[in-house]
Enzyme design. Sequence first.
Site, mmCIF file in Angstrom:
data_model
loop_
_atom_site.group_PDB
_atom_site.id
_atom_site.type_symbol
_atom_site.label_atom_id
_atom_site.label_comp_id
_atom_site.label_asym_id
_atom_site.label_seq_id
_atom_site.Cartn_x
_atom_site.Cartn_y
_atom_site.Cartn_z
ATOM 1 N N THR A 1 -72.276 -90.581 20.759
ATOM 2 C CA THR A 1 -71.319 -89.707 20.088
ATOM 3 C C THR A 1 -70.023 -90.427 19.718
ATOM 4 O OG1 THR A 1 -70.376 -88.920 22.185
ATOM 5 C CG2 THR A 1 -72.234 -87.676 21.282
ATOM 6 N N ASP A 2 -69.270 -89.788 18.823
ATOM 7 C CA ASP A 2 -67.980 -90.331 18.388
ATOM 8 C C ASP A 2 -66.840 -89.536 19.035
ATOM 9 O OD1 ASP A 2 -67.812 -87.929 16.976
ATOM 10 O OD2 ASP A 2 -68.214 -88.851 15.030
ATOM 11 N N ALA A 3 -65.615 -89.791 18.601
ATOM 12 C CA ALA A 3 -64.445 -89.130 19.185
ATOM 13 C C ALA A 3 -64.458 -87.617 18.969
ATOM 14 C CB ALA A 3 -63.165 -89.725 18.606
#
Length: 149
Positions: free
Chosen positions: A18-20
């Site tokens: 996942t990303d931020a």
Amino acid sequence: MNAYPWLEIPRTVRFSDTDAAGVMHFQHLLGWCHQAWEDSLEQFGIPVGAVFPGGRSDQPSVALPIVHCHADFRAPMYVGDAAVIHLLPKRIDPGCFEVVSEISLNTQKVASGCLQHLAIDAVTRQRCSLPEPIERWIEASTLGQIQPL
């Protein structure tokens, strides 16, 4: 359940995927597609060392570089989501094939990716026919489907 279990690969979205924003990062989708293909080959009975260089066994005489890829997201995937990757292999010509990966959460299609491979001689780097194990995998994976001439 698919009649060909080697074409349905379960996968869980991990925190590292996942990303931020907390959703799956775009670059990981194509990695999932490639890993699902590797898992599928193993489930079908083809050792990955027979297809990919760098293993402990003899190096393959044919390389299968990716010559085209694309991916589409239709809905976000979050950490912990349990997905299923459904593989749809297709021979393009005697030395080229693609694997479309359709990723679903429950019954909702949330993403897809496509990897197109070209067979080349590992020494000369000239185009050649697909290796026999890959031919068998594609053939078995498309049984019962109408194939173009």
